[in-house]
Design an enzyme around this catalytic site. Structure first.
Site, PDB file in Angstrom:
ATOM      1  N   LYS A 164       0.789  -1.229   0.000  1.00  0.00           N
ATOM      2  CA  LYS A 164       0.000   0.000   0.000  1.00  0.00           C
ATOM      3  C   LYS A 164       0.829   1.291   0.000  1.00  0.00           C
ATOM      4  O   LYS A 164       0.313   2.349  -0.366  1.00  0.00           O
ATOM      5  CB  LYS A 164      -0.934   0.005   1.201  1.00  0.00           C
ATOM      6  CG  LYS A 164      -2.040  -1.035   1.142  1.00  0.00           C
ATOM      7  CD  LYS A 164      -3.110  -0.672   0.139  1.00  0.00           C
ATOM      8  CE  LYS A 164      -4.334  -1.569   0.275  1.00  0.00           C
ATOM      9  NZ  LYS A 164      -5.444  -1.155  -0.614  1.00  0.00           N
ATOM     10  N   SER A 176      -8.429  -0.298   6.988  1.00  0.00           N
ATOM     11  CA  SER A 176      -8.341  -1.195   8.147  1.00  0.00           C
ATOM     12  C   SER A 176      -6.914  -1.312   8.644  1.00  0.00           C
ATOM     13  O   SER A 176      -6.666  -1.878   9.693  1.00  0.00           O
ATOM     14  CB  SER A 176      -8.861  -2.594   7.778  1.00  0.00           C
ATOM     15  OG  SER A 176      -7.979  -3.231   6.869  1.00  0.00           O
TER      16      SER A 176
END
Length: 322
Positions: A54, A79
């Site tokens: 990410k 999350s």
């Protein structure tokens, strides 16, 4: 219409993202692995500085902002892995970052995000809208919202993992991937792979009950996760609805999807640890799980993503010894 709403991810954008990311992050390994179904190549994004791919999309998005936009900072919702990616990028670029995270996010991900200097606001995953909360905070602060997958810069950044794998596989295996099996939540990693590999077979993998991308691709239109989805340890893949950006790319590519069980995911985590000494989180192991379970057959040179390794130690120990 904003730039994020009108702009489409492109292969040229992925190449630009790769040049940008190469300045701050070294390549992750591509490891050959022989299974009962044939040889596969594991792209080990679990070995990133934040333990997941990410940071690629997060850094590309934030680095593309103007000086004025950077001063106002960003708001993201996640999350944990996108949260850490944005927090890591913001710290590198000297920007404020506020992250909206579910109350039940793994403690390791909450702590790691906070340790990188990000401010955290929590919400109830099943009853609150993280998109609305992020939008309200963005308006209040004048900050830009950086979604985890519904953003062209983010998709381009995630596509650099596959672009990098192409170069590695050409050296190690004699050619680019002919098929790719990709862990999928919102589809940013898979959509980026589809742009890099226009001729390859793309299969996305999700946890059972959270396989909205697979159902959407099969039916030709976006379908959200149904009511009362099952519990899953794959917290990184608990996306309630995929975005037009990622769905349109994957649908146009002819991608397909499969779902894996919790037991299949746990087995993949145990295999990665026992045979390769790799710590892979549940959501990061679903692609490997699909191949090991025989739900996806390797086709030629096959790339598999190990997309993350951020798992609470107690949970990991329970799975590995289970």
């Amino acid at each position: 219409m904003t730039d994020s709403e009108s702009r489409k991810p492109t292969l040229e954008g992925i190449r630009e993202a790769a040049a940008r990311i190469h300045e701050v992050v070294p390549p992750t390994p591509l490891i050959p692995f022989d299974t009962d179904h044939g040889r596969i190549w594991l792209k080990c994004e679990n070995l990133q500085p934040i333990g997941a791919f990410k940071l690629r999309g997060g850094y590309h998005r934030l680095a593309a902002m103007s000086a004025e936009e950077r001063e106002a900072g960003v708001v993201a919702f996640s999350s944990g892995n996108h949260a850490q990616g944005v927090a890591w990028a913001a710290k590198r670029l000297g920007m404020p970052a506020l992250i909206v995270m579910p109350e039940d996010a793994p403690r390791a991900k909450l702590d790691a995000t906070r340790a990188m200097g990000a401010e955290i606001v929590t919400y109830d995953r099943m009853s609150d809208s993280r998109e609305k909360l992020a939008a309200d905070l963005s308006e209040e602060r004048g900050a830009i919202v950086v979604p985890s997958f519904d953003d062209p810069w983010v998709v381009e950044g995630q596509g650099t993992a596959t672009l990098e794998a192409v170069e590695q596989m050409e050296t190690l295996a004699g050619g680019p991937p002919e098929s790719a099996v990709i862990c999928c939540g919102g589809g940013g990693l898979a959509a980026g792979a589809a742009l890099v590999l226009p001729d390859a077979q793309i299969t996305v993998v999700e946890p059972e009950g959270w396989d909205d991308m697979a159902r959407s691709l099969a039916n030709g239109a976006i379908e959200p996760v149904g009511p009362n989805p099952p519990d899953t340890r794959c917290d990184a893949l608990q996306t309630m609805r995929v975005s037009p950006i990622t769905f349109d790319i994957l649908h146009a590519h002819g991608a397909a999807g499969v779902a894996v069980t919790e037991d299949e995911v746990a087995h993949a985590m145990r295999i990665a640890f026992s045979r390769l000494q790799l710590v892979v989180e549940p959501g990061g192991a679903v692609a490997l799980a699909a191949v090991l379970a025989g739900k996806v057959q390797p086709k030629g040179r096959t790339m598999i993503t190990l997309s993350g390794g951020n798992v609470d130690p107690a949970v990991f120990a329970e799975i590995i010894t289970g």
